[in-house]
Scaffold this active site. Sequence first.
Site, PDB file in Angstrom:
ATOM      1  N   ASN A   1      -1.820   2.673   5.939  1.00  0.00           N
ATOM      2  CA  ASN A   1      -1.012   1.483   5.681  1.00  0.00           C
ATOM      3  C   ASN A   1      -0.799   0.790   7.014  1.00  0.00           C
ATOM      4  O   ASN A   1      -0.644   1.460   8.038  1.00  0.00           O
ATOM      5  CB  ASN A   1       0.380   1.862   5.158  1.00  0.00           C
ATOM      6  CG  ASN A   1       0.343   2.297   3.720  1.00  0.00           C
ATOM      7  OD1 ASN A   1      -0.699   2.252   3.077  1.00  0.00           O
ATOM      8  ND2 ASN A   1       1.488   2.725   3.229  1.00  0.00           N
ATOM      9  N   GLY A   2      -0.715  -0.532   6.992  1.00  0.00           N
ATOM     10  CA  GLY A   2      -0.465  -1.259   8.234  1.00  0.00           C
ATOM     11  C   GLY A   2      -1.632  -2.168   8.541  1.00  0.00           C
ATOM     12  O   GLY A   2      -2.444  -2.480   7.664  1.00  0.00           O
TER      13      GLY A   2
ATOM     14  N   GLU B   1      16.348 -19.475  -5.905  1.00  0.00           N
ATOM     15  CA  GLU B   1      16.009 -18.107  -6.281  1.00  0.00           C
ATOM     16  C   GLU B   1      15.571 -18.045  -7.751  1.00  0.00           C
ATOM     17  O   GLU B   1      14.633 -17.320  -8.095  1.00  0.00           O
ATOM     18  CB  GLU B   1      17.203 -17.183  -6.017  1.00  0.00           C
ATOM     19  CG  GLU B   1      17.037 -15.754  -6.474  1.00  0.00           C
ATOM     20  CD  GLU B   1      15.825 -15.017  -5.889  1.00  0.00           C
ATOM     21  OE1 GLU B   1      15.199 -15.541  -4.954  1.00  0.00           O
ATOM     22  OE2 GLU B   1      15.510 -13.934  -6.408  1.00  0.00           O
TER      23      GLU B   1
ATOM     24  N   LYS C   1      11.996 -16.522  -8.932  1.00  0.00           N
ATOM     25  CA  LYS C   1      11.916 -15.400  -9.880  1.00  0.00           C
ATOM     26  C   LYS C   1      11.013 -15.772 -11.047  1.00  0.00           C
ATOM     27  O   LYS C   1      10.160 -15.000 -11.451  1.00  0.00           O
ATOM     28  CB  LYS C   1      13.325 -15.095 -10.377  1.00  0.00           C
ATOM     29  CG  LYS C   1      13.640 -13.693 -10.639  1.00  0.00           C
ATOM     30  CD  LYS C   1      14.037 -12.853  -9.444  1.00  0.00           C
ATOM     31  CE  LYS C   1      13.026 -12.799  -8.375  1.00  0.00           C
ATOM     32  NZ  LYS C   1      13.408 -12.153  -7.172  1.00  0.00           N
TER      33      LYS C   1
ATOM     34  N   LYS D   1       5.489  -4.936  -3.024  1.00  0.00           N
ATOM     35  CA  LYS D   1       6.932  -4.793  -2.821  1.00  0.00           C
ATOM     36  C   LYS D   1       7.354  -5.031  -1.378  1.00  0.00           C
ATOM     37  O   LYS D   1       8.418  -5.575  -1.127  1.00  0.00           O
ATOM     38  CB  LYS D   1       7.365  -3.400  -3.271  1.00  0.00           C
ATOM     39  CG  LYS D   1       8.857  -3.194  -3.277  1.00  0.00           C
ATOM     40  CD  LYS D   1       9.512  -4.022  -4.351  1.00  0.00           C
ATOM     41  CE  LYS D   1      11.014  -3.941  -4.324  1.00  0.00           C
ATOM     42  NZ  LYS D   1      11.620  -5.027  -5.099  1.00  0.00           N
TER      43      LYS D   1
ATOM     44  N   ARG E   1       4.090  -0.582  -4.590  1.00  0.00           N
ATOM     45  CA  ARG E   1       3.793  -1.082  -3.239  1.00  0.00           C
ATOM     46  C   ARG E   1       2.448  -1.777  -3.162  1.00  0.00           C
ATOM     47  O   ARG E   1       2.102  -2.356  -2.126  1.00  0.00           O
ATOM     48  CB  ARG E   1       3.820   0.081  -2.238  1.00  0.00           C
ATOM     49  CG  ARG E   1       5.186   0.701  -2.076  1.00  0.00           C
ATOM     50  CD  ARG E   1       5.141   1.844  -1.095  1.00  0.00           C
ATOM     51  NE  ARG E   1       4.906   1.388   0.262  1.00  0.00           N
ATOM     52  CZ  ARG E   1       5.854   1.098   1.130  1.00  0.00           C
ATOM     53  NH1 ARG E   1       7.112   1.198   0.772  1.00  0.00           N
ATOM     54  NH2 ARG E   1       5.563   0.696   2.337  1.00  0.00           N
TER      55      ARG E   1
ATOM     56  N   GLU F   1       7.242 -15.961  -9.940  1.00  0.00           N
ATOM     57  CA  GLU F   1       6.564 -14.721  -9.526  1.00  0.00           C
ATOM     58  C   GLU F   1       6.345 -13.759 -10.675  1.00  0.00           C
ATOM     59  O   GLU F   1       5.358 -13.031 -10.677  1.00  0.00           O
ATOM     60  CB  GLU F   1       7.256 -14.048  -8.338  1.00  0.00           C
ATOM     61  CG  GLU F   1       8.562 -13.393  -8.604  1.00  0.00           C
ATOM     62  CD  GLU F   1       9.127 -12.709  -7.357  1.00  0.00           C
ATOM     63  OE1 GLU F   1       8.371 -12.326  -6.465  1.00  0.00           O
ATOM     64  OE2 GLU F   1      10.353 -12.571  -7.285  1.00  0.00           O
TER      65      GLU F   1
ATOM     66  N   TRP G   1      -2.836  -2.805  -1.562  1.00  0.00           N
ATOM     67  CA  TRP G   1      -2.611  -4.243  -1.717  1.00  0.00           C
ATOM     68  C   TRP G   1      -3.501  -4.890  -0.675  1.00  0.00           C
ATOM     69  O   TRP G   1      -3.308  -4.688   0.528  1.00  0.00           O
ATOM     70  CB  TRP G   1      -1.136  -4.585  -1.481  1.00  0.00           C
ATOM     71  CG  TRP G   1      -0.790  -5.997  -1.782  1.00  0.00           C
ATOM     72  CD1 TRP G   1      -0.508  -6.523  -3.013  1.00  0.00           C
ATOM     73  CD2 TRP G   1      -0.665  -7.074  -0.848  1.00  0.00           C
ATOM     74  NE1 TRP G   1      -0.224  -7.860  -2.895  1.00  0.00           N
ATOM     75  CE2 TRP G   1      -0.313  -8.223  -1.583  1.00  0.00           C
ATOM     76  CE3 TRP G   1      -0.829  -7.181   0.533  1.00  0.00           C
ATOM     77  CZ2 TRP G   1      -0.110  -9.464  -0.982  1.00  0.00           C
ATOM     78  CZ3 TRP G   1      -0.625  -8.418   1.131  1.00  0.00           C
ATOM     79  CH2 TRP G   1      -0.273  -9.537   0.372  1.00  0.00           C
TER      80      TRP G   1
ATOM     81  N   CYS H   1       0.829  -1.195   0.000  1.00  0.00           N
ATOM     82  CA  CYS H   1       0.000   0.000   0.000  1.00  0.00           C
ATOM     83  C   CYS H   1       0.870   1.254   0.000  1.00  0.00           C
ATOM     84  O   CYS H   1       1.953   1.273   0.576  1.00  0.00           O
ATOM     85  CB  CYS H   1      -0.949   0.060   1.184  1.00  0.00           C
ATOM     86  SG  CYS H   1      -2.021  -1.360   1.324  1.00  0.00           S
TER      87      CYS H   1
ATOM     88  N   HIS I   1      14.908 -38.928  -5.856  1.00  0.00           N
ATOM     89  CA  HIS I   1      14.028 -39.324  -4.755  1.00  0.00           C
ATOM     90  C   HIS I   1      12.588 -38.856  -4.977  1.00  0.00           C
ATOM     91  O   HIS I   1      11.787 -38.868  -4.051  1.00  0.00           O
ATOM     92  CB  HIS I   1      14.567 -38.777  -3.428  1.00  0.00           C
ATOM     93  CG  HIS I   1      15.947 -39.285  -3.120  1.00  0.00           C
ATOM     94  ND1 HIS I   1      16.206 -40.601  -2.809  1.00  0.00           N
ATOM     95  CD2 HIS I   1      17.152 -38.648  -3.133  1.00  0.00           C
ATOM     96  CE1 HIS I   1      17.511 -40.760  -2.622  1.00  0.00           C
ATOM     97  NE2 HIS I   1      18.103 -39.592  -2.816  1.00  0.00           N
TER      98      HIS I   1
HETATM   99  O1  M6R Z   1      11.698  -6.652   1.775  1.00  0.00           O
HETATM  100  P1  M6R Z   1      12.091  -8.079   2.059  1.00  0.00           P
HETATM  101  O2  M6R Z   1      13.424  -8.417   1.506  1.00  0.00           O
HETATM  102  O3  M6R Z   1      11.993  -8.415   3.510  1.00  0.00           O
HETATM  103  O4  M6R Z   1      11.024  -8.941   1.279  1.00  0.00           O
HETATM  104  C1  M6R Z   1      11.004 -10.330   1.366  1.00  0.00           C
HETATM  105  C2  M6R Z   1      10.139 -10.929   0.293  1.00  0.00           C
HETATM  106  O5  M6R Z   1       8.829 -10.475   0.416  1.00  0.00           O
HETATM  107  C3  M6R Z   1      10.653 -10.607  -1.121  1.00  0.00           C
HETATM  108  O6  M6R Z   1      11.972 -11.007  -1.280  1.00  0.00           O
HETATM  109  C4  M6R Z   1       9.767 -11.309  -2.161  1.00  0.00           C
HETATM  110  O7  M6R Z   1       9.977 -12.678  -2.121  1.00  0.00           O
HETATM  111  C5  M6R Z   1      10.015 -10.739  -3.549  1.00  0.00           C
HETATM  112  N1  M6R Z   1       8.799 -10.791  -4.284  1.00  0.00           N
HETATM  113  C6  M6R Z   1      11.053 -11.451  -4.298  1.00  0.00           C
HETATM  114  O8  M6R Z   1      11.231 -11.033  -5.590  1.00  0.00           O
END
Ligand code: M6R
Length: 626
Positions: A107-108, A499, A503, A621, A27, A506, A81, A2, A522
Amino acid sequence: MCGIVGYTGSDTAKDVLISGLKRLEYRGYDSAGVALERAAGPGGGATCLDIVRRVGKVAGLESELAHRDDASTCGIGHTRWATHGRPTTANAHPHTSCDGRIAVVHNGIIENFAELRAELESRGHRFASETDTEVFAHLIEEAYDGRPDAGVPATGDLMAAVRAACTRVVGAYGLAAVCADEPGVIAVARKDSPIVVGRGERGSYVASDVIALIDATRDVVVLEDGQFARLTPEGIEFSDEQGRPIEPDVTHIDWDIDLAEKGGYPDFMLKEICEQPRVVRDTLVGRLSPTGELDIDELGLSFEELDLIDRVYVIACGTSYHAGLIAKNLIEAWARIPCEVEAASEFRYRNPIITPSTLVVAVSQSGETADTLAAIRDARIKGAKVFGITNVVGSPVARESDGVIYTKANKEIAVASTKSFIGQIVSLTLLALLLGQVKGKLTVGQVRMLFRELGDTAAQIQWILDTQREAVHEAALACKDAPSALFVGRGMGAAISYEGALKLKEVSYLHAEAYAAGEMKHGPIALIDPGFPVIAVATDSPVYDKVVSNLKECEARGANIIALATEGDEDIRRIADHVIYIPPVRDAFCAITASVPLQLLAREVAVMRGCDVDQPRNLAKSVTVE
Ligand code: M6R
């Protein structure tokens, strides 16, 4: 998670709000809305609030506002969000009091919102949304007008009413409120959710991220928890929880606004991937003393304290967690102390073994991830030293840790972390080197040599960006129509694979899984049928031959193998259908380079599949809810 923006001054408020919301859209982008003050018309009448909300991105709201007049010079806006309640117009912010005179953006998370809502409803308040935020609008309304039957005195003052409402709320908030009875005033509050305010030549501004107000001013106040601000066109007054005036610190923003623009790239994700050589260089600047020893100013822990550390936990979420997996290899190799990596969301609800000689390393790009923050607090209560690695100066993770290393990725706009991940790995590598140095496991000469090689990865990433784009494109074509993909590797390669898979899924919504290559037999090998994409980290390493053996098992079942290999390795072409090269690099630093083609691959597949690479569906984000 947000975004909040607010403006009061002499410009057209809707333009200021839309431009700020666009900057904040990374955000959250489920819905967006504004509350604009409408001054009394020539025929008299009171000022009122015009609430405009739309499901979807800010562009939809912008089109709607294009038809409205430009008279308003004060308003608040929000991009959401969804947490409490679906992404509908009714749930979009701003939310209003029963009579529509008070509007809030927030926000929050309000933890006691169910009790507060029941209480307010029992006193006749009507709720129009499923959100937790709406209780703020009704609480402020009560505090403004007074509710003698409930023991609530009338303040008749927006700032005082916001302050009173905050005393009822348990949870986190960055809040901005306007009231039709106080034209030109925006009341702002903060607890555990970022808020910045600033004064420009044409008015006063508030936002949840400095990026939304940097066009207007570079001198901003980052509100602390429990601080309040009252914005008017003429200025900003700051106060504490008791309403006493305070003089907060002013922060000067020295980074360039170009960071918030695409700069000729088709999307932020590609721009940020291409910035990674710079991130490596900047994160290392000033870290080696003239005598060749590592020097980390912001450490917050003495070398004596570090020498006492006998166990390390890295706690983080998502991509940052994967940076932790890479760090584990380095810390154990160089400092010879056990290192565990754990998802912060799990760590906080376990009872991990923590002693005063435990170091907890919290990794968070945003510095505000709720699970990571909760884990930090828990670890400190249990007596651990906590060290933060974050990209955001002054963020909650930085403030609540004993020491911090700031990654120098600069603002990352694309929701998928790329350059901040590389900054995290470089910072964690520095920490591992430091622990090795302090514990006497690495000599000054070794540290200096490793540090130099670490710096060389900047040029190696550049080589990948300059020479491997076509190979990545070919690999992406091989993946784009697959129902799923498997990423495999061993050692560092396994961590890189996790990772790579995150990537890909997502940003392209293509299902992907990552496995330590030795685990395939396995179970996961059952997935492989002819044409199934297997992306393998088969770079030069002590386990190279083992990875190749695992790939032969995939080849035998007809997999479409995409290998990430070391430049010069022609043998790999015997089993791989596609090869992407990285320059020769020490295995310890391979994650920094090998992650880059996987980022490019994920983006390329996403583009081919028509996805919005910068703002993938359902994501935000920073994740400030549990
Ligand atoms: O701000 P942070 O690094 O704590 O965020 C952690 C995850 O939310 C963040 O890495 C998320 O997995 C991203 N979408 C990765 O691209």
